[in-house]
Design a protein around this motif. Structure first.
Motif, short mmCIF file in Angstrom:
data_model
loop_
_atom_site.label_atom_id
_atom_site.label_comp_id
_atom_site.label_asym_id
_atom_site.label_seq_id
_atom_site.Cartn_x
_atom_site.Cartn_y
_atom_site.Cartn_z
N UNK A 1 49.19 -5.98 -42.93
CA UNK A 1 49.11 -5.34 -41.62
C UNK A 1 47.66 -5.34 -41.14
N UNK A 2 47.47 -5.53 -39.85
CA UNK A 2 46.16 -5.36 -39.24
C UNK A 2 45.85 -3.87 -39.11
N UNK A 3 44.59 -3.50 -39.30
CA UNK A 3 44.18 -2.12 -39.07
C UNK A 3 44.42 -1.79 -37.60
N UNK A 4 45.08 -0.65 -37.36
CA UNK A 4 45.40 -0.28 -36.00
C UNK A 4 46.79 -0.72 -35.56
N UNK A 5 47.64 -1.07 -36.53
CA UNK A 5 49.03 -1.44 -36.24
C UNK A 5 49.82 -0.19 -35.83
N UNK A 6 50.73 -0.36 -34.88
CA UNK A 6 51.66 0.71 -34.51
C UNK A 6 53.06 0.33 -34.99
N UNK A 7 53.65 1.20 -35.81
CA UNK A 7 55.02 1.03 -36.25
C UNK A 7 55.83 2.24 -35.79
N UNK A 8 57.07 2.01 -35.41
CA UNK A 8 57.95 3.10 -35.01
C UNK A 8 58.65 3.62 -36.25
N UNK A 9 58.47 4.91 -36.53
CA UNK A 9 59.06 5.57 -37.69
C UNK A 9 60.11 6.56 -37.21
N UNK B 1 61.99 6.52 -34.70
CA UNK B 1 61.92 6.74 -33.27
C UNK B 1 60.56 7.13 -32.74
N UNK B 2 59.60 7.45 -33.62
CA UNK B 2 58.28 7.88 -33.15
C UNK B 2 57.22 6.81 -33.43
N UNK B 3 56.63 6.24 -32.37
CA UNK B 3 55.54 5.27 -32.58
C UNK B 3 54.37 5.95 -33.30
N UNK B 4 53.87 5.29 -34.34
CA UNK B 4 52.84 5.88 -35.19
C UNK B 4 51.74 4.86 -35.42
N UNK B 5 50.50 5.28 -35.17
CA UNK B 5 49.33 4.42 -35.38
C UNK B 5 48.93 4.49 -36.85
N UNK B 6 48.78 3.33 -37.47
CA UNK B 6 48.42 3.23 -38.88
C UNK B 6 47.03 2.62 -39.01
N UNK B 7 46.14 3.30 -39.74
CA UNK B 7 44.78 2.83 -39.93
C UNK B 7 44.32 3.14 -41.35
N UNK B 8 43.34 2.37 -41.82
CA UNK B 8 42.70 2.80 -43.07
C UNK B 8 41.89 4.06 -42.79
N UNK B 9 41.13 4.06 -41.72
CA UNK B 9 40.43 5.27 -41.31
C UNK B 9 38.93 5.14 -41.23
N UNK B 10 38.35 4.10 -41.84
CA UNK B 10 36.89 4.03 -41.87
C UNK B 10 36.27 3.79 -40.51
N UNK B 11 36.96 3.08 -39.62
CA UNK B 11 36.38 2.82 -38.29
C UNK B 11 36.32 4.09 -37.45
#
Length: 243
Positions: A98-106, A108-118
């Motif tokens: 996955x690219x950092x900053x990917x959005x996946x729907x969990x 029904x809820x879109x969720x932004x996924x990041x490692x967090x360092x940026x």
């Protein structure tokens, strides 16, 4: 129905009990019955290349591919410790990268996924180093080194860090609230899941007049930590065994 998130395991040969805990957790009923498992970076203490012939990468690949073979998708996002991990190892391990900053729907809820360092924009020194080491030129220079030289390079970096902080654990600056809001607004989401800061918590806050949530995953230095997301809600917990 549930989806699992882990990050910041920092697996290393010096902490075999955590590697064993990771293997046991991926073989647990909770993991094997999940809709998906996400690993949001820093799976290992240091990644020196997909050609690393040490036993730890092989153990990781066996554990994650077994989970994939059991029918559970395994998603992986690189962190600051394993950004050299590439498609060769991903295939061996059964990862979907996955690219950092990917959005996946969990559920029904879109969720932004990041490692967090940026998101740690107040740490100017770290951000400068991050920008340098993520360039194709720097990566190519490192990967051109013999494997043993890369292994020695990583060992020296860990030793220098320990000498500076007095601990094998990182001293990490927290995220910047404006950076969080900017990332979430850009992605058009009201929920963010990330790791990196080693400050596990569920933060409910206001984002432009809307209710929002930021979930920070825990590290695995002394025990396991997992976020379970289901249609009923979220649960963030630590544990010392796979049960």
């Amino acid at each position: 129905m549930h989806t699992l998130f882990i990050a910041d395991l920092h697996l290393d040969a010096s902490r075999p009990q955590i590697t064993e805990l990771f293997e046991a957790y991926l073989a647990s009923d909770e993991a094997r019955s999940a809709d998906a498992v996400y690993i949001l970076g820093d799976l290992v203490e240091a990644w020196i290349g997909d050609d690393d012939d040490a036993s730890l990468p092989e153990r990781i690949a066996i554990a994650t591919h077994a989970l994939r073979d059991a029918g559970v998708p395994v998603y992986f996002m690189v962190g600051n410790r394993d950004f050299l991990l590439g498609e060769d190892f991903a295939r061996r391990a059964g990862f979907d990268l996955l690219e950092d900053g990917t959005v996946h729907k969990l559920y029904g809820q879109p969720t932004l996924l990041m490692h967090g360092d940026v998101l740690c924009t107040d740490d100017l020194a770290y951000q400068a180093v991050r920008k340098q080491v993520r360039t194709p030129e720097w990566k190519a220079q490192i990967m051109a080194m013999p494997l043993e030289a890369r292994r020695a390079f990583a060992a020296k970096a860990r030793a220098d860090s320990k000498a500076h902080t007095g601990s094998t654990m990182e001293t990490i600056m927290d995220v910047n609230a404006d950076a969080v809001a900017e990332a979430m607004n850009k992605a058009g989401v009201s929920r963010l899941i990330h790791g990196h800061t080693h400050r596990p918590a569920i933060h409910d806050f206001d984002l432009g007049g809307q209710s929002a949530q930021r979930i920070v995953l825990g590290d695995w230095y002394d025990h396991g930590s997992v976020l379970r997301v289901s249609p009923e809600g979220v649960n963030l917990r630590g544990f010392n065994s796979s049960t």
